[in-house]
Design a protein around this motif. Structure first.
Motif, PDB file in Angstrom:
ATOM      1  N   HIS A   1      35.729  48.670  38.086  1.00  0.00           N
ATOM      2  CA  HIS A   1      35.160  48.038  39.273  1.00  0.00           C
ATOM      3  C   HIS A   1      34.137  47.009  38.825  1.00  0.00           C
ATOM      4  N   PHE A   2      34.375  45.744  39.165  1.00  0.00           N
ATOM      5  CA  PHE A   2      33.505  44.661  38.708  1.00  0.00           C
ATOM      6  C   PHE A   2      32.715  44.085  39.875  1.00  0.00           C
ATOM      7  N   LYS A   3      31.493  43.659  39.578  1.00  0.00           N
ATOM      8  CA  LYS A   3      30.741  42.877  40.560  1.00  0.00           C
ATOM      9  C   LYS A   3      30.869  41.415  40.171  1.00  0.00           C
ATOM     10  N   ILE A   4      31.129  40.550  41.157  1.00  0.00           N
ATOM     11  CA  ILE A   4      31.249  39.121  40.877  1.00  0.00           C
ATOM     12  C   ILE A   4      29.839  38.523  40.851  1.00  0.00           C
ATOM     13  N   LEU A   5      29.398  38.044  39.705  1.00  0.00           N
ATOM     14  CA  LEU A   5      28.037  37.504  39.582  1.00  0.00           C
ATOM     15  C   LEU A   5      27.995  36.021  39.943  1.00  0.00           C
ATOM     16  N   ALA A   6      29.008  35.277  39.549  1.00  0.00           N
ATOM     17  CA  ALA A   6      29.052  33.850  39.835  1.00  0.00           C
ATOM     18  C   ALA A   6      30.517  33.446  39.927  1.00  0.00           C
ATOM     19  N   PRO A   7      30.901  32.466  40.729  1.00  0.00           N
ATOM     20  CA  PRO A   7      30.079  31.737  41.708  1.00  0.00           C
ATOM     21  C   PRO A   7      29.711  32.607  42.904  1.00  0.00           C
ATOM     22  N   GLU A   8      28.752  32.090  43.712  1.00  0.00           N
ATOM     23  CA  GLU A   8      28.143  32.916  44.756  1.00  0.00           C
ATOM     24  C   GLU A   8      29.094  33.354  45.858  1.00  0.00           C
ATOM     25  N   GLU A   9      30.036  32.481  46.198  1.00  0.00           N
ATOM     26  CA  GLU A   9      30.913  32.833  47.335  1.00  0.00           C
ATOM     27  C   GLU A   9      31.867  33.991  46.997  1.00  0.00           C
ATOM     28  N   GLY A  10      31.885  34.408  45.752  1.00  0.00           N
ATOM     29  CA  GLY A  10      32.709  35.553  45.377  1.00  0.00           C
ATOM     30  C   GLY A  10      34.161  35.182  45.183  1.00  0.00           C
ATOM     31  N   LEU A  11      34.992  36.200  45.065  1.00  0.00           N
ATOM     32  CA  LEU A  11      36.405  35.999  44.759  1.00  0.00           C
ATOM     33  C   LEU A  11      37.217  35.989  46.049  1.00  0.00           C
ATOM     34  N   VAL A  12      37.856  34.858  46.342  1.00  0.00           N
ATOM     35  CA  VAL A  12      38.700  34.752  47.535  1.00  0.00           C
ATOM     36  C   VAL A  12      40.147  34.759  47.071  1.00  0.00           C
ATOM     37  N   PHE A  13      40.902  35.785  47.463  1.00  0.00           N
ATOM     38  CA  PHE A  13      42.284  35.879  46.997  1.00  0.00           C
ATOM     39  C   PHE A  13      43.165  36.520  48.056  1.00  0.00           C
ATOM     40  N   LYS A  14      44.466  36.410  47.848  1.00  0.00           N
ATOM     41  CA  LYS A  14      45.417  37.073  48.733  1.00  0.00           C
ATOM     42  C   LYS A  14      45.859  38.372  48.067  1.00  0.00           C
ATOM     43  N   ALA A  15      46.075  39.408  48.859  1.00  0.00           N
ATOM     44  CA  ALA A  15      46.508  40.692  48.304  1.00  0.00           C
ATOM     45  C   ALA A  15      47.801  40.486  47.528  1.00  0.00           C
ATOM     46  N   GLY A  16      47.832  40.957  46.280  1.00  0.00           N
ATOM     47  CA  GLY A  16      49.028  40.806  45.450  1.00  0.00           C
ATOM     48  C   GLY A  16      48.808  39.836  44.304  1.00  0.00           C
ATOM     49  N   GLN A  17      47.721  39.036  44.365  1.00  0.00           N
ATOM     50  CA  GLN A  17      47.492  38.057  43.296  1.00  0.00           C
ATOM     51  C   GLN A  17      46.820  38.716  42.090  1.00  0.00           C
ATOM     52  N   TYR A  18      46.774  37.961  40.994  1.00  0.00           N
ATOM     53  CA  TYR A  18      46.186  38.519  39.775  1.00  0.00           C
ATOM     54  C   TYR A  18      45.128  37.603  39.183  1.00  0.00           C
ATOM     55  N   VAL A  19      44.324  38.145  38.274  1.00  0.00           N
ATOM     56  CA  VAL A  19      43.350  37.334  37.543  1.00  0.00           C
ATOM     57  C   VAL A  19      43.626  37.473  36.050  1.00  0.00           C
ATOM     58  N   GLN A  20      43.128  36.508  35.300  1.00  0.00           N
ATOM     59  CA  GLN A  20      43.158  36.636  33.841  1.00  0.00           C
ATOM     60  C   GLN A  20      41.797  37.152  33.410  1.00  0.00           C
ATOM     61  N   LEU A  21      41.784  38.272  32.716  1.00  0.00           N
ATOM     62  CA  LEU A  21      40.531  38.849  32.249  1.00  0.00           C
ATOM     63  C   LEU A  21      40.369  38.504  30.777  1.00  0.00           C
ATOM     64  N   GLU A  22      39.211  37.936  30.466  1.00  0.00           N
ATOM     65  CA  GLU A  22      38.990  37.548  29.066  1.00  0.00           C
ATOM     66  C   GLU A  22      37.979  38.480  28.430  1.00  0.00           C
ATOM     67  N   VAL A  23      38.315  38.969  27.228  1.00  0.00           N
ATOM     68  CA  VAL A  23      37.363  39.812  26.512  1.00  0.00           C
ATOM     69  C   VAL A  23      36.842  39.035  25.301  1.00  0.00           C
ATOM     70  N   PRO A  24      35.574  39.272  24.940  1.00  0.00           N
ATOM     71  CA  PRO A  24      34.960  38.504  23.842  1.00  0.00           C
ATOM     72  C   PRO A  24      35.544  38.910  22.490  1.00  0.00           C
ATOM     73  N   PRO A  25      35.255  38.123  21.438  1.00  0.00           N
ATOM     74  CA  PRO A  25      35.734  38.492  20.102  1.00  0.00           C
ATOM     75  C   PRO A  25      35.179  39.860  19.701  1.00  0.00           C
ATOM     76  N   SER A  26      35.975  40.617  18.995  1.00  0.00           N
ATOM     77  CA  SER A  26      35.525  41.936  18.549  1.00  0.00           C
ATOM     78  C   SER A  26      36.256  42.206  17.236  1.00  0.00           C
ATOM     79  N   GLU A  27      36.151  43.435  16.728  1.00  0.00           N
ATOM     80  CA  GLU A  27      36.894  43.728  15.493  1.00  0.00           C
ATOM     81  C   GLU A  27      38.396  43.756  15.747  1.00  0.00           C
ATOM     82  N   LEU A  28      38.808  43.758  17.030  1.00  0.00           N
ATOM     83  CA  LEU A  28      40.239  43.742  17.345  1.00  0.00           C
ATOM     84  C   LEU A  28      40.825  42.343  17.208  1.00  0.00           C
TER      85      LEU A  28
END
Lengths: 197, 367
Positions: B149-176
């Motif tokens: 469960h994520f809180k949207i910090l920015a931009p202020e208006e939040g995430l506007v989407f249609k049910a069924g859509q997807y996002v790309q989640l980016e993770v920072p560099p790590s040992e992986l």
């Protein structure tokens, strides 16, 4: 193998001692990329180029670096690293200066790094104690032999696909392996003609 | 002993030498200088050549859809390139139809920027934004699945989407992985909640992003998400609906169900949910509750790998068995399928056999 004529060796590597059809090396890219002539020839051409160059380079590396330092037992690692680095370098050069060639060979070059026929040619040349000229002839011949085999099968598979009469269980790798078996019988029949080891 | 050490040293030295050689070659050979990208014949960017079009556009805040993270396997990052770019590469052809090739459509993660390019990008893609999100809560749904469960910090208006859509989640560099990695995940939270976003993520063995979020991500960590993407959305119609999901394919379906029932729709909805074992039945209680409170909703879970010890008296088998059992031929229903490609394909084929036209079947394949 001092007395073996490089011309004879070249001929033998293509026909009587074909690396794919008599030693069964480089089968995975062969099965996967022989669906049509175009990609089969592309990969084959890349193999010819890389195999010719890497056998020569590995010959020099082995006799000029590994033997004087008594590190012959590291030949596997060193050969693989040399092949990988060479392929990377060639890819960069081709992409930059020969766009037309890159278009034909482009995606096949990285695949070749893991083609066991390339490493096989380098190892055979050491085991059979070829000279530099013989290695050049052997590398080029083996590459052309591999190209010949994959192009032959690519052509057959294209025809078979168009005829569309195969039983379901034989489609794809199944029929390819059967064809390869028959082809290799034909090639192995001549394998005693020239002694290359 | 000394032999081994000198041997190792010499091998390391020669490897380092070759790596250095390649690095130098990369500096000189892969430097294509500055190139201009003209977008829709109006905006122009001067960019550094040599990278892929997808990543170059991303650096300029234009985000194209992509599920595989630029590996050339999903074929979603298509754009029209009317001028420049050279011939279509062999890595692109599996994803392009002949018509698309004629119209100069390219796979942007394969095309490298080596010359000045004209690019046509549909206006709606400019609506895609980059979001800064913070992990608020992690729920363990099943042994392999977690709900983030994520809180949207920015931009202020939040995430506007249609049910069924997807996002790309980016993770920072790590040992992986040395570089930031991104993967696509469908949004599982309802579309009327704009300040938060929920993703269901299955741990994939060897998967860089899923392993990172499962094993490394802590509550309070911040990540980047881009979106929303995708056309797997509810249609405007009054037809009865059949929804089919397996595993984390439930995510977009859950979002849709919340939207439908908040709006008080009266459509008859049947949900087939399939997984292996009883502990894999994610959101069982929530869906069961839906089933009890809404007479128009039917929830039918099925399990494919129950054992003697499991006290399971529900359906056994795969979702395709449920289709055979419950769906009559030529029923005028609308179908939404989401899950692994093999399941989607076999359901789709079966439904076509049952006389449901292809235009009434929507699906989203999770690679």
């Amino acid at each position: 193998m001092e007395n073996l004529n490089p011309g004879t060796l070249f001929f033998a590597a293509i026909f009587t001692n074909n690396i794919l059809l008599t030693n069964f090396l480089g089968l995975c890219p062969y099965l996967n990329m022989s669906r049509n002539i175009r990609s089969a020839f592309g990969l084959g051409a890349a193999v010819v180029f890389v195999m010719t160059c890497t056998t020569v380079i590995n010959h020099l590396v082995y006799y000029r670096v590994l033997v004087p330092l008594h590190l012959e037992h590291f030949q596997y690692i060193v050969f693989i690293i040399v092949i990988a680095a060479f392929v990377q370098l060639v890819e960069m050069v081709v992409e930059r200066y020969f766009p037309a060639l890159y278009f034909v060979l482009g995606i096949f070059l990285p695949l070749i790094t893991v083609n066991c026929a390339i490493l096989g040619a380098s190892l055979f040349m050491i085991i059979r104690e070829y000279t530099l000229t013989q290695s050049l002839a052997y590398g080029a011949g083996s590459g052309i032999g591999w190209l010949l085999a994959i192009t032959l099968v690519g052509a057959m598979r294209e025809k078979i696909q168009k005829s569309g009469m195969l039983p379901k269980g034989l489609e794809g790798p199944g029929i390819t392996l059967i064809i390869t078996g028959i082809l290799s019988l034909a090639f192995i029949a001549f394998s005693g003609m020239i002694q290359i080891q | 002993m000394a032999d081994i050490i000198t041997g190792l040293l010499i091998i390391s030295a020669s490897t380092a030498f070759l790596a250095l050689l390649l690095e130098i070659a990369d500096r000189f050979l892969a430097d294509y200088g500055e190139k201009t990208i003209r977008i829709n014949e109006e905006k122009e960017f001067v960019v550094k050549g040599g990278s892929t079009l997808l990543s170059t556009l991303g650096q300029n805040k234009i985000f194209l859809p992509s599920a595989c993270g630029g590996k050339g396997t999903c074929g979603l990052c298509k754009v029209k390139v009317p001028n420049g770019g050279g011939p279509v590469l062999p890595t692109e052809t599996p994803h392009l139809t002949v018509d698309e090739m004629m119209q100069h459509v390219r796979i942007s993660c394969q095309l490298k920027v080596k010359e000045d390019l004209d690019v046509e990008i549909p206006e709606e893609l400019f609506a895609i934004k980059e979001y800064r999100v913070r992990v608020e809560r992690v729920d363990l749904l099943s042994p392999e699945m977690k709900y983030f469960h994520f809180k949207i910090l920015a931009p202020e208006e939040g995430l506007v989407f249609k049910a069924g859509q997807y996002v790309q989640l980016e993770v920072p560099p790590s040992e992986l992985s040395k570089e930031p990695q991104f993967r696509a995940y469908s949004i599982a939270s309802p579309p009327y909640e704009h300040e938060t976003m929920g993703l269901i993520i299955t741990k994939v063995p060897g998967g860089v992003v899923s392993t990172y979020v499962h094993d490394y991500l802590q509550v309070g960590d911040e990540l980047i998400a881009r979106g929303p993407f995708g056309e797997f959305c509810l249609r405007e119609s009054e037809k009865d609906m059949l929804m089919i999901a397996t595993g984390s394919g439930l995510a977009p379906i859950r979002s849709m169900l919340h939207k439908i029932y908040r709006e008080g729709a009266k459509r008859k909805i049947t949900l087939f949910f399939g997984d292996k074992k009883p502990e894999d039945l994610i959101y069982y209680d929530e869906l069961h509750e839906f089933d009890k409170t809404h007479p128009s909703f039917t929830y039918i879970p099925t399990l494919s790998r129950t054992t003697e010890e499991d006290t399971w008296d529900g359906e056994k088998g795969r979702v395709t068995d449920l289709i055979r059992k419950y769906i009559p031929d030529n029923s005028g229903i609308e179908v939404y399928i989401c899950g692994v490609p093999a399941m989607v394909q076999s359901c789709n084929d079966l439904l076509l056999q049952k006389g449901i036209p292809q235009e009434n079947i929507c699906f989203d394949k999770f690679e």
